[in-house]
Design a protein around this motif. Structure first.
Motif, PDB file in Angstrom:
ATOM      1  N   GLU A 178       5.465 -40.711 -70.120  1.00 28.13           N
ATOM      2  CA  GLU A 178       6.795 -40.133 -69.971  1.00 28.13           C
ATOM      3  C   GLU A 178       7.434 -40.567 -68.655  1.00 28.13           C
ATOM      4  O   GLU A 178       8.631 -40.872 -68.599  1.00 28.13           O
ATOM      5  N   VAL A 179       6.628 -40.595 -67.586  1.00 32.43           N
ATOM      6  CA  VAL A 179       7.132 -41.034 -66.289  1.00 32.43           C
ATOM      7  C   VAL A 179       7.577 -42.493 -66.363  1.00 32.43           C
ATOM      8  O   VAL A 179       8.623 -42.878 -65.821  1.00 32.43           O
ATOM      9  N   GLU A 180       6.785 -43.321 -67.034  1.00 31.02           N
ATOM     10  CA  GLU A 180       7.124 -44.738 -67.172  1.00 31.02           C
ATOM     11  C   GLU A 180       8.439 -44.908 -67.922  1.00 31.02           C
ATOM     12  O   GLU A 180       9.288 -45.740 -67.542  1.00 31.02           O
ATOM     13  N   LYS A 181       8.630 -44.115 -68.982  1.00 40.00           N
ATOM     14  CA  LYS A 181       9.878 -44.202 -69.751  1.00 40.00           C
ATOM     15  C   LYS A 181      11.080 -43.819 -68.892  1.00 40.00           C
ATOM     16  O   LYS A 181      12.122 -44.476 -68.936  1.00 40.00           O
ATOM     17  N   LYS A 182      10.929 -42.756 -68.090  1.00 40.89           N
ATOM     18  CA  LYS A 182      12.030 -42.311 -67.236  1.00 40.89           C
ATOM     19  C   LYS A 182      12.362 -43.375 -66.186  1.00 40.89           C
ATOM     20  O   LYS A 182      13.530 -43.587 -65.843  1.00 40.89           O
ATOM     21  N   GLU A 183      11.333 -44.041 -65.668  1.00 37.88           N
ATOM     22  CA  GLU A 183      11.569 -45.119 -64.710  1.00 37.88           C
ATOM     23  C   GLU A 183      12.330 -46.274 -65.363  1.00 37.88           C
ATOM     24  O   GLU A 183      13.213 -46.879 -64.742  1.00 37.88           O
ATOM     25  N   GLN A 184      12.001 -46.568 -66.605  1.00 38.96           N
ATOM     26  CA  GLN A 184      12.718 -47.616 -67.333  1.00 38.96           C
ATOM     27  C   GLN A 184      14.167 -47.211 -67.581  1.00 38.96           C
ATOM     28  O   GLN A 184      15.084 -48.042 -67.461  1.00 38.96           O
ATOM     29  N   TYR A 185      14.386 -45.927 -67.915  1.00 41.23           N
ATOM     30  CA  TYR A 185      15.749 -45.437 -68.109  1.00 41.23           C
ATOM     31  C   TYR A 185      16.558 -45.555 -66.817  1.00 41.23           C
ATOM     32  O   TYR A 185      17.734 -45.947 -66.833  1.00 41.23           O
ATOM     33  N   MET A 186      15.925 -45.209 -65.679  1.00 38.65           N
ATOM     34  CA  MET A 186      16.614 -45.257 -64.400  1.00 38.65           C
ATOM     35  C   MET A 186      16.978 -46.696 -64.023  1.00 38.65           C
ATOM     36  O   MET A 186      18.051 -46.956 -63.484  1.00 38.65           O
ATOM     37  N   LYS A 187      16.087 -47.637 -64.302  1.00 39.36           N
ATOM     38  CA  LYS A 187      16.388 -49.044 -64.030  1.00 39.36           C
ATOM     39  C   LYS A 187      17.563 -49.514 -64.882  1.00 39.36           C
ATOM     40  O   LYS A 187      18.432 -50.257 -64.399  1.00 39.36           O
ATOM     41  N   LEU A 188      17.577 -49.076 -66.137  1.00 35.89           N
ATOM     42  CA  LEU A 188      18.675 -49.446 -67.027  1.00 35.89           C
ATOM     43  C   LEU A 188      19.986 -48.829 -66.553  1.00 35.89           C
ATOM     44  O   LEU A 188      21.044 -49.470 -66.585  1.00 35.89           O
ATOM     45  N   LEU A 189      19.916 -47.571 -66.087  1.00 35.83           N
ATOM     46  CA  LEU A 189      21.101 -46.882 -65.575  1.00 35.83           C
ATOM     47  C   LEU A 189      21.646 -47.590 -64.337  1.00 35.83           C
ATOM     48  O   LEU A 189      22.853 -47.816 -64.209  1.00 35.83           O
ATOM     49  N   GLU A 190      20.751 -47.963 -63.404  1.00 41.43           N
ATOM     50  CA  GLU A 190      21.165 -48.638 -62.172  1.00 41.43           C
ATOM     51  C   GLU A 190      21.726 -50.031 -62.462  1.00 41.43           C
ATOM     52  O   GLU A 190      22.600 -50.517 -61.736  1.00 41.43           O
ATOM     53  N   LYS A 191      21.228 -50.668 -63.511  1.00 37.98           N
ATOM     54  CA  LYS A 191      21.740 -51.984 -63.888  1.00 37.98           C
ATOM     55  C   LYS A 191      23.139 -51.870 -64.481  1.00 37.98           C
ATOM     56  O   LYS A 191      23.998 -52.730 -64.255  1.00 37.98           O
ATOM     57  N   MET A 192      23.381 -50.799 -65.232  1.00 37.17           N
ATOM     58  CA  MET A 192      24.661 -50.629 -65.909  1.00 37.17           C
ATOM     59  C   MET A 192      25.730 -50.057 -64.978  1.00 37.17           C
ATOM     60  O   MET A 192      26.906 -50.437 -65.041  1.00 37.17           O
ATOM     61  N   PHE A 193      25.321 -49.134 -64.042  1.00 33.14           N
ATOM     62  CA  PHE A 193      26.266 -48.492 -63.133  1.00 33.14           C
ATOM     63  C   PHE A 193      25.695 -48.546 -61.720  1.00 33.14           C
ATOM     64  O   PHE A 193      24.670 -47.927 -61.451  1.00 33.14           O
ATOM     65  N   ASP A 194      26.344 -49.285 -60.832  1.00 32.67           N
ATOM     66  CA  ASP A 194      25.822 -49.438 -59.477  1.00 32.67           C
ATOM     67  C   ASP A 194      26.128 -48.207 -58.624  1.00 32.67           C
ATOM     68  O   ASP A 194      26.806 -47.265 -59.046  1.00 32.67           O
ATOM     69  N   ARG A 195      25.622 -48.229 -57.386  1.00 32.04           N
ATOM     70  CA  ARG A 195      25.772 -47.085 -56.489  1.00 32.04           C
ATOM     71  C   ARG A 195      27.233 -46.789 -56.187  1.00 32.04           C
ATOM     72  O   ARG A 195      27.640 -45.627 -56.119  1.00 32.04           O
ATOM     73  N   ASP A 196      28.046 -47.829 -56.005  1.00 29.43           N
ATOM     74  CA  ASP A 196      29.463 -47.627 -55.703  1.00 29.43           C
ATOM     75  C   ASP A 196      30.159 -46.838 -56.807  1.00 29.43           C
ATOM     76  O   ASP A 196      31.006 -45.988 -56.547  1.00 29.43           O
ATOM     77  N   TYR A 197      29.801 -47.130 -58.057  1.00 34.99           N
ATOM     78  CA  TYR A 197      30.421 -46.417 -59.182  1.00 34.99           C
ATOM     79  C   TYR A 197      30.055 -44.932 -59.142  1.00 34.99           C
ATOM     80  O   TYR A 197      30.920 -44.069 -59.317  1.00 34.99           O
ATOM     81  N   LEU A 198      28.772 -44.641 -58.908  1.00 35.94           N
ATOM     82  CA  LEU A 198      28.320 -43.247 -58.914  1.00 35.94           C
ATOM     83  C   LEU A 198      28.913 -42.464 -57.748  1.00 35.94           C
ATOM     84  O   LEU A 198      29.304 -41.301 -57.912  1.00 35.94           O
ATOM     85  N   VAL A 199      28.999 -43.099 -56.585  1.00 30.99           N
ATOM     86  CA  VAL A 199      29.478 -42.400 -55.397  1.00 30.99           C
ATOM     87  C   VAL A 199      30.997 -42.335 -55.355  1.00 30.99           C
ATOM     88  O   VAL A 199      31.580 -41.268 -55.131  1.00 30.99           O
ATOM     89  N   ASN A 200      31.664 -43.466 -55.562  1.00 33.77           N
ATOM     90  CA  ASN A 200      33.117 -43.519 -55.398  1.00 33.77           C
ATOM     91  C   ASN A 200      33.886 -43.075 -56.635  1.00 33.77           C
ATOM     92  O   ASN A 200      34.948 -42.453 -56.520  1.00 33.77           O
ATOM     93  N   ARG A 201      33.391 -43.420 -57.822  1.00 32.52           N
ATOM     94  CA  ARG A 201      34.118 -43.071 -59.049  1.00 32.52           C
ATOM     95  C   ARG A 201      33.732 -41.669 -59.545  1.00 32.52           C
ATOM     96  O   ARG A 201      34.606 -40.859 -59.863  1.00 32.52           O
ATOM     97  N   LEU A 202      32.429 -41.382 -59.608  1.00 32.73           N
ATOM     98  CA  LEU A 202      31.987 -40.075 -60.112  1.00 32.73           C
ATOM     99  C   LEU A 202      31.885 -39.033 -59.007  1.00 32.73           C
ATOM    100  O   LEU A 202      31.634 -37.869 -59.288  1.00 32.73           O
ATOM    101  N   LYS A 203      32.045 -39.480 -57.735  1.00 25.80           N
ATOM    102  CA  LYS A 203      32.051 -38.575 -56.583  1.00 25.80           C
ATOM    103  C   LYS A 203      30.723 -37.817 -56.421  1.00 25.80           C
ATOM    104  O   LYS A 203      30.708 -36.635 -56.055  1.00 25.80           O
ATOM    105  N   ILE A 204      29.613 -38.496 -56.705  1.00 27.89           N
ATOM    106  CA  ILE A 204      28.301 -37.903 -56.467  1.00 27.89           C
ATOM    107  C   ILE A 204      27.960 -38.094 -54.984  1.00 27.89           C
ATOM    108  O   ILE A 204      27.984 -39.221 -54.492  1.00 27.89           O
ATOM    109  N   PRO A 205      27.655 -37.016 -54.250  1.00 31.42           N
ATOM    110  CA  PRO A 205      27.304 -37.177 -52.829  1.00 31.42           C
ATOM    111  C   PRO A 205      26.105 -38.118 -52.674  1.00 31.42           C
ATOM    112  O   PRO A 205      25.162 -38.070 -53.461  1.00 31.42           O
ATOM    113  N   LEU A 206      26.166 -38.960 -51.663  1.00 31.96           N
ATOM    114  CA  LEU A 206      25.124 -39.968 -51.468  1.00 31.96           C
ATOM    115  C   LEU A 206      23.746 -39.337 -51.332  1.00 31.96           C
ATOM    116  O   LEU A 206      22.753 -39.875 -51.835  1.00 31.96           O
ATOM    117  N   ALA A 207      23.663 -38.181 -50.670  1.00 30.85           N
ATOM    118  CA  ALA A 207      22.374 -37.520 -50.469  1.00 30.85           C
ATOM    119  C   ALA A 207      21.772 -37.011 -51.777  1.00 30.85           C
ATOM    120  O   ALA A 207      20.565 -36.790 -51.859  1.00 30.85           O
TER     121      ALA A 207
END
Length: 254
Positions: A178-207
């Motif tokens: 299950e942990v391995e699957k979640k890590e794969q999901y996170m890699k896919l998420l980071e590939k599809m949406f970079d940090r700038d998108y999450l922080v600047n567009r979705l307004k997720i605090p960096l911390a």
């Protein structure tokens, strides 16, 4: 003599008028192909005043006629604009950015589709490919009919699956999978949406960025959409999760 005095008066009037122009708040928008760009830096070179475009590319900065504004952002060409009277005419001041195109040298790739491990006889055809965690779990739970049970009734199956179950190893390996699957999901998420998108567009605090990524991959509905590579649907659902996650953060900080 009269003509000289008249010209002197006109020159001084224009000069004084130009020097007395006061700065005012300039409202504008930065865009690319009809889409507002947030996170773009706007700098007044004369006053060194700096602002960053907000939601949908909107910005406001103190400036006057003759000031030079510089617009710069990640992956976009820098633009300099000298302000004129028309820019303060009342309508929205619009600046259109151009992306930076990184041109690569031509690469020729030769394909050898008929040469692979199956064609060479290294592995049999139609064999399932396992990840490391899947392989460990399969090995621990596989009933090998050809192995001796070493004293088990009938002696027709391996004792390893039962021993692994009783010792808790099977449960541990399932968690590892299950942990391995979640890590794969996170890699896919980071590939599809970079940090700038999450922080600047979705307004997720960096911390809270990493916590938000874990929050999303815990959602079964989201992970199913994520692996489908449907970016439009994934982006919509990601926006809903971002709103819920920010509500959680707000409650924790009260």
């Amino acid at each position: 003599m009269f003509r000289f005095v008249f010209l002197f008066f006109v020159f001084n009037t224009v000069s004084v008028s130009g020097q007395g122009t006061a700065s005012q708040l300039l409202h504008g928008k930065v865009s690319f192909e009809m889409t507002g760009l947030d996170g773009i830096y706007v700098v007044n070179l004369k006053t060194e005043n700096t602002v960053i475009t907000q939601d949908r590319g909107a910005f406001s900065i103190m400036a006057k006629v003759g000031d030079t504004l510089v617009f710069s952002g990640f992956q976009y060409k820098k633009i300099q604009v000298v302000l004129t009277d028309e820019d303060f005419g009342g309508s929205l001041f619009v600046v259109r950015m151009q992306p930076i195109m990184n041109q690569l040298n031509e690469v020729v790739i030769k394909r050898y589709d008929n040469i692979n491990a199956v064609a060479l006889g290294i592995i049999p055809g139609n064999q399932k490919s396992y990840t490391e965690a899947e392989r460990k779990l399969y090995t621990a739970t596989d009933l090998n009919a050809s192995a001796s049970a070493g004293g088990m009734a009938g002696g027709s199956v391996s004792a390893d699956p039962l021993l692994n179950f009783l010792s808790g190893r099977t449960k541990m390996l399932k968690k590892e999978l299950e942990v391995e699957k979640k890590e794969q999901y996170m890699k896919l998420l980071e590939k599809m949406f970079d940090r700038d998108y999450l922080v600047n567009r979705l307004k997720i605090p960096l911390a809270y960025l990493k916590g938000f990524e874990y929050y999303t991959v815990e959602n079964d509905k989201f992970t199913k959409i994520l692996v489908s590579n449907n970016k439009v649907t994934t982006e919509f659902l990601l926006g809903e999760l971002a709103l819920k996650y920010k509500e959680i953060i707000a409650c924790e900080n009260e």
